[in-house]
Design a protein around this motif. Structure first.
Motif, PDB file in Angstrom:
ATOM      1  N   LEU A  83      16.163   9.984  -3.423  1.00  0.00           N
ATOM      2  CA  LEU A  83      17.585   9.821  -3.736  1.00  0.00           C
ATOM      3  C   LEU A  83      17.991  10.692  -4.917  1.00  0.00           C
ATOM      4  O   LEU A  83      19.076  11.294  -4.917  1.00  0.00           O
ATOM      5  N   ASP A  84      17.125  10.782  -5.915  1.00  0.00           N
ATOM      6  CA  ASP A  84      17.426  11.637  -7.070  1.00  0.00           C
ATOM      7  C   ASP A  84      17.482  13.100  -6.666  1.00  0.00           C
ATOM      8  O   ASP A  84      18.384  13.841  -7.095  1.00  0.00           O
ATOM      9  N   ALA A  85      16.528  13.529  -5.831  1.00  0.00           N
ATOM     10  CA  ALA A  85      16.496  14.929  -5.412  1.00  0.00           C
ATOM     11  C   ALA A  85      17.728  15.277  -4.585  1.00  0.00           C
ATOM     12  O   ALA A  85      18.314  16.349  -4.747  1.00  0.00           O
ATOM     13  N   ALA A  86      18.125  14.379  -3.703  1.00  0.00           N
ATOM     14  CA  ALA A  86      19.274  14.641  -2.830  1.00  0.00           C
ATOM     15  C   ALA A  86      20.551  14.842  -3.629  1.00  0.00           C
ATOM     16  O   ALA A  86      21.442  15.601  -3.225  1.00  0.00           O
ATOM     17  N   LYS A  87      20.662  14.177  -4.783  1.00  0.00           N
ATOM     18  CA  LYS A  87      21.860  14.321  -5.616  1.00  0.00           C
ATOM     19  C   LYS A  87      21.996  15.723  -6.208  1.00  0.00           C
ATOM     20  O   LYS A  87      23.105  16.147  -6.545  1.00  0.00           O
ATOM     21  N   THR A  88      20.883  16.419  -6.333  1.00  0.00           N
ATOM     22  CA  THR A  88      20.899  17.731  -6.987  1.00  0.00           C
ATOM     23  C   THR A  88      20.934  18.887  -5.996  1.00  0.00           C
ATOM     24  O   THR A  88      20.969  20.048  -6.424  1.00  0.00           O
ATOM     25  N   LEU A  89      20.913  18.595  -4.707  1.00  0.00           N
ATOM     26  CA  LEU A  89      20.810  19.631  -3.683  1.00  0.00           C
ATOM     27  C   LEU A  89      22.076  19.699  -2.834  1.00  0.00           C
ATOM     28  O   LEU A  89      22.774  18.684  -2.679  1.00  0.00           O
ATOM     29  N   PRO A  90      22.350  20.863  -2.256  1.00  0.00           N
ATOM     30  CA  PRO A  90      23.497  20.968  -1.333  1.00  0.00           C
ATOM     31  C   PRO A  90      23.147  20.435   0.045  1.00  0.00           C
ATOM     32  O   PRO A  90      23.101  21.166   1.035  1.00  0.00           O
ATOM     33  N   VAL A  91      22.832  19.131   0.101  1.00  0.00           N
ATOM     34  CA  VAL A  91      22.455  18.491   1.352  1.00  0.00           C
ATOM     35  C   VAL A  91      23.339  17.266   1.575  1.00  0.00           C
ATOM     36  O   VAL A  91      23.872  16.681   0.633  1.00  0.00           O
ATOM     37  N   GLU A  92      23.466  16.890   2.840  1.00  0.00           N
ATOM     38  CA  GLU A  92      24.102  15.635   3.224  1.00  0.00           C
ATOM     39  C   GLU A  92      23.005  14.743   3.779  1.00  0.00           C
ATOM     40  O   GLU A  92      22.439  15.025   4.835  1.00  0.00           O
ATOM     41  N   LEU A  93      22.680  13.693   3.040  1.00  0.00           N
ATOM     42  CA  LEU A  93      21.598  12.810   3.443  1.00  0.00           C
ATOM     43  C   LEU A  93      22.102  11.887   4.550  1.00  0.00           C
ATOM     44  O   LEU A  93      22.851  10.943   4.303  1.00  0.00           O
ATOM     45  N   ARG A  94      21.682  12.184   5.789  1.00  0.00           N
ATOM     46  CA  ARG A  94      22.165  11.437   6.951  1.00  0.00           C
ATOM     47  C   ARG A  94      21.322  10.195   7.256  1.00  0.00           C
ATOM     48  O   ARG A  94      21.831   9.223   7.817  1.00  0.00           O
ATOM     49  N   ALA A  95      20.028  10.246   6.930  1.00  0.00           N
ATOM     50  CA  ALA A  95      19.152   9.129   7.274  1.00  0.00           C
ATOM     51  C   ALA A  95      17.881   9.189   6.450  1.00  0.00           C
ATOM     52  O   ALA A  95      17.475  10.257   5.970  1.00  0.00           O
TER      53      ALA A  95
END
Length: 266
Positions: A83-95
């Motif tokens: 979750l921390d990594a996803a906040k810093t990346l240009p990604v959309e966490l779908r699942a």
């Protein structure tokens, strides 16, 4: 045009066996799928949690975030870092696809994933933990993930076993996805390995008619399967949400060959 019945059906698992695409190649290919006429067929790019560390330099500035589903084979202990990594990346966490470590009970699992910011798919073990886990997931908004194959014959559940799992998920009102071994639309015998492989359309039919799931999973006649699929209502996708595939173009071509998509566009 992709019919609603097939929208988002194919999660892009190119980096996993047997595809084993490199991360740069997988990202580039996925970006291409998103621009193709069949973009609506394609779900997120599925990545194991450690791959997030390599995405920062790889993605760079983007017009749109990369849609990803992240697997946590070690269980929910790795969730905070993802979750921390996803906040810093240009990604959309779908699942988030999370395995259940031995000894972790259903209540502990639900508590461990409570901080998730995307739909959680809990990988259902093929042992006596499966039933209690599915019942615990009922009404939580979380989902199930069934493994339907792998690199060994014993990793493929029988038609009876998979039918029972699908029936249990439907009875509990728990949506599910499937992963591994679904290389073709129809039930088949792999000519190289001899493995008996499930078909992704067979699973779709089993989800739509769980009382006859085993018979649907066993059907190998393309005309029969396609005929049943044409009669399915789009709502079946609230039960069977998607499946992981190393190839996006193979399912596309097979759906067209069965007359379920326009042949001229495949």
């Amino acid at each position: 045009m992709i019919p609603a019945l097939f929208t988002g059906l194919c999660d892009d698992a190119a980096v996993f066996p047997p595809g084993l695409a490199s991360l740069p190649d997988a990202v580039a290919a996925h970006d291409g799928y998103r621009k193709a006429w069949y973009a609506d067929l394609v779900g997120p790019l599925v990545l194991a949690a450690p791959a997030l560390d390599a995405l920062g330099d790889l993605l760079g500035p983007r017009e749109k975030p990369l849609p990803v589903a992240v697997t946590l084979p070690g269980g929910p202990a790795g969730l905070p870092a993802v979750l921390d990594a996803a906040k810093t990346l240009p990604v959309e966490l779908r699942a988030l696809e999370i395995a259940v470590p031995a000894g972790l009970g259903p209540a502990e699992l639900l508590d461990a994933v409570s901080a998730a910011t995307a739909p959680v798919y809990v990988e259902i073990p093929r042992d006596d933990r499966g039933g209690p886990l599915l019942r615990a997931l009922a009404g939580t908004g979380h989902r199930a993930k069934f493994r339907t194959g792998g690199v060994r014959a014993d990793l493929y559940p029988s038609e009876a076993e998979l039918a029972a799992s699908i029936q249990a998920a439907v009875d509990a009102g728990v949506p599910f996805k499937a992963t591994a071994g679904l290389h073709h639309a129809l039930r088949n015998t792999d000519p190289e390995t001899g493995f008996e492989q499930h078909g992704f359309l067979n699973l779709l039919l089993a989800a739509g008619d769980p009382d006859h799931a085993e018979a649907h999973l066993a059907e190998r006649d393309g005309a029969v399967v396609a005929g049943f699929v044409r009669d399915l209502e789009d709502g079946v996708r609230t039960r069977f949400t998607s499946f992981g595939t190393c190839s996006i173009t193979d399912p596309l071509s097979e759906l067209a060959a069965l007359g379920l998509l326009p042949r001229g566009e495949a």
